[in-house]
Design a protein around this motif. Structure first.
Motif, short mmCIF file in Angstrom:
data_model
loop_
_atom_site.label_atom_id
_atom_site.label_comp_id
_atom_site.label_asym_id
_atom_site.label_seq_id
_atom_site.Cartn_x
_atom_site.Cartn_y
_atom_site.Cartn_z
N ASN A 1 8.15 7.31 -10.31
CA ASN A 1 7.14 8.21 -9.73
C ASN A 1 6.04 8.53 -10.73
N TYR A 2 6.47 8.77 -11.96
CA TYR A 2 5.52 9.08 -13.04
C TYR A 2 4.55 7.92 -13.21
N ALA A 3 5.10 6.68 -13.19
CA ALA A 3 4.27 5.49 -13.36
C ALA A 3 3.26 5.36 -12.23
N ILE A 4 3.74 5.50 -10.98
CA ILE A 4 2.83 5.35 -9.83
C ILE A 4 1.76 6.43 -9.86
N SER A 5 2.17 7.67 -10.12
CA SER A 5 1.19 8.74 -10.04
C SER A 5 0.17 8.60 -11.18
N ASN A 6 0.61 8.12 -12.35
CA ASN A 6 -0.35 7.95 -13.44
C ASN A 6 -1.29 6.78 -13.20
N ALA A 7 -0.72 5.68 -12.65
CA ALA A 7 -1.57 4.51 -12.40
C ALA A 7 -2.65 4.86 -11.39
N THR A 8 -2.28 5.59 -10.33
CA THR A 8 -3.28 5.90 -9.31
C THR A 8 -4.22 7.02 -9.77
N SER A 9 -3.75 7.86 -10.69
CA SER A 9 -4.67 8.91 -11.12
C SER A 9 -5.67 8.34 -12.11
N PHE A 10 -5.41 7.15 -12.63
CA PHE A 10 -6.31 6.63 -13.65
C PHE A 10 -7.18 5.49 -13.18
N SER A 11 -6.92 4.97 -11.99
CA SER A 11 -7.68 3.81 -11.59
C SER A 11 -7.77 3.71 -10.08
N THR A 12 -8.89 3.16 -9.60
CA THR A 12 -9.02 2.95 -8.17
C THR A 12 -8.85 1.46 -7.86
N LEU A 13 -8.34 0.71 -8.83
CA LEU A 13 -8.16 -0.72 -8.64
C LEU A 13 -7.32 -1.06 -7.40
N PRO A 14 -6.22 -0.34 -7.14
CA PRO A 14 -5.43 -0.66 -5.94
C PRO A 14 -6.27 -0.60 -4.66
N LEU A 15 -7.23 0.36 -4.60
CA LEU A 15 -8.09 0.45 -3.41
C LEU A 15 -8.99 -0.78 -3.30
N LYS A 16 -9.49 -1.23 -4.47
CA LYS A 16 -10.37 -2.40 -4.46
C LYS A 16 -9.59 -3.64 -4.06
N LEU A 17 -8.30 -3.67 -4.44
CA LEU A 17 -7.47 -4.82 -4.09
C LEU A 17 -7.35 -4.96 -2.58
N ILE A 18 -7.32 -3.80 -1.87
CA ILE A 18 -7.23 -3.84 -0.41
C ILE A 18 -8.43 -4.57 0.15
N THR A 19 -9.63 -4.25 -0.36
CA THR A 19 -10.85 -4.90 0.11
C THR A 19 -10.78 -6.40 -0.17
N THR A 20 -10.36 -6.75 -1.38
CA THR A 20 -10.25 -8.17 -1.73
C THR A 20 -9.31 -8.88 -0.75
N MET A 21 -8.19 -8.22 -0.47
CA MET A 21 -7.22 -8.81 0.44
C MET A 21 -7.85 -9.01 1.82
N GLY A 22 -8.66 -8.04 2.24
CA GLY A 22 -9.36 -8.13 3.52
C GLY A 22 -10.26 -9.35 3.57
N TRP A 23 -11.03 -9.56 2.50
CA TRP A 23 -11.94 -10.71 2.45
C TRP A 23 -11.16 -12.02 2.54
N ILE A 24 -10.08 -12.11 1.79
CA ILE A 24 -9.28 -13.33 1.82
C ILE A 24 -8.82 -13.61 3.25
N PHE A 25 -8.39 -12.54 3.95
CA PHE A 25 -7.92 -12.73 5.31
C PHE A 25 -9.04 -13.13 6.27
N ILE A 26 -10.25 -12.62 6.02
CA ILE A 26 -11.36 -12.97 6.90
C ILE A 26 -11.68 -14.46 6.76
N VAL A 27 -11.74 -14.94 5.53
CA VAL A 27 -11.99 -16.37 5.29
C VAL A 27 -10.90 -17.20 5.96
N PHE A 28 -9.67 -16.79 5.73
CA PHE A 28 -8.52 -17.48 6.30
C PHE A 28 -8.59 -17.50 7.82
N SER A 29 -9.01 -16.35 8.42
CA SER A 29 -9.00 -16.26 9.88
C SER A 29 -10.10 -17.13 10.49
#
Ligand code: UDP
Ligand code: MG
Length: 314
Positions: free
Chosen positions: A210-238
């Motif tokens: 829990n400590y790791a997850i809460s610290n990683a998300t409190s320090f970076s928005t990279l996971p949110l950007k990964l969602i967008t990247t994943m979306g783009w990959i799926f659009i190309v694929f679709s």
């Protein structure tokens, strides 16, 4: 004057050794000092011990939380209550060696504003613990572009750095990374992690995750950007798959797509839920910050320390 901040959660057997060993080391450095113990809602009489010692030793001070608020909260409470020109944060189980203090203080006197304690070795830990710490710090190091693998909470901070930390508005803090983020001139001191004096580690595996997850998300928005990247990959694929499906439809061979449909549904369903989970996690963090609750509640202090509270913790 030098302040030493010691978070303590159920460490009643470690208080006396900590006081005597740290006092000895600091007296040898010929510097006025104070030891600020923060009892993090201990239930084993840790605070009573601190209070007792403080009656005879004016260097010893302490505060107790109304419940267990966690080590991060205890560290920030300690920083806020201390009044030294430099503040050293260390564990009160003496896993952070007292022998490193003279070198830290020396580097501070020579102009360093932050002296980082760097682990030579991680001490005795289970393989699982070592691996998960490795993964977590690997990710964190990449996110904040600083090697965190061997860093620890064992640090000396100049008053300027402490004040900068205390002015940060967020209530969900991650001391280890924030002390990099604020910058300042820093030096390193290497040390070997010692065996815990008595008692056992206060971290459960679940607590660490829990400590790791809460610290990683409190320090970076990279996971949110990964969602967008994943979306783009799926659009190309679709687009590719869509064209193929249409071609097969017009050629009259489109009947056997059932396996593909099930697989796609499962993959997309899974990814969607994961994405919502990640986004939800950030919303939860915003919710927690917006509530603006205090990070800790102090139940009692030895002589009135509460007047010392500084920064956003006032
Ligand atoms: N600690 C705390 N609150 C907690 C957990 C730990 O103040 O909820 C303190 C603990 O008393 C010790 C330091 O944080 O002084 C490090 O904890 P521990 O030794 O259990 O962690 P480890 O050394 O195993 O990483
Ligand atoms: Mg420890």
């Amino acid at each position: 004057m030098i302040s030493v901040v010691l978070p303590a959660y159920n460490e009643s057997d470690n208080i006396e050794p900590a006081v005597s060993e740290i006092s000895k080391a600091l007296t040898d450095c010929s510097e006025d000092y104070e030891l600020v113990f923060i009892s993090d809602g201990s239930t084993d009489g840790t605070y009573e011990k601190i209070k007792k010692i403080s009656e005879t030793d004016q260097h010893v001070k302490g505060a107790e939380f109304s419940r267990n608020f966690g080590k991060e909260a205890a560290i920030f409470a300690g920083l806020s209550l201390s009044s030294g020109d430099a503040v050293i944060v260390m564990d009160c189980d003496l896993q952070h060696p007292v022998s490193a203090l003279p070198e830290m203080i020396d580097k501070w006197r020579k102009g360093a504003e932050i002296v980082e304690g760097i682990k030579n070795s991680r001490g005795r830990e289970s393989i699982f613990h070592k691996m998960s710490a490795g993964i977590f710090y690997g990710i964190m190091s990449r996110l904040i572009k600083i090697d965190m693998g061997s860093s620890s909470d064992f640090k000396l901070l100049d008053r300027k750095a402490v004040d900068a930390l205390l002015e940060l508005p967020e209530s969900n803090t991650f001391f280890r990374a924030l002390s990099f983020w604020i910058g300042f001139r820093s030096e390193k001191v290497y040390y070997d992690v010692e065996e815990r004096r008595s008692g056992s580690s206060k971290w459960s595996t679940r607590g660490l995750i829990n400590y790791a997850i809460s610290n990683a998300t409190s320090f970076s928005t990279l996971p949110l950007k990964l969602i967008t990247t994943m979306g783009w990959i799926f659009i190309v694929f679709s687009v590719v798959l869509g064209i193929q499906t249409l071609i097969r439809f017009f050629m009259g061979t489109a009947a056997d797509g059932f396996t593909t449909v099930i697989l796609l549904l499962l993959i997309i369903g899974g990814l969607l839920m994961l994405s919502m989970g990640i986004a939800g996690h950030y919303i939860a963090r915003i919710y927690e910050e917006v509530k603006g609750r205090p990070r800790f509640i102090i139940r009692d202090t030895t002589d009135d320390l509460v007047g010392n509270l500084k920064g956003q913790w006032k």
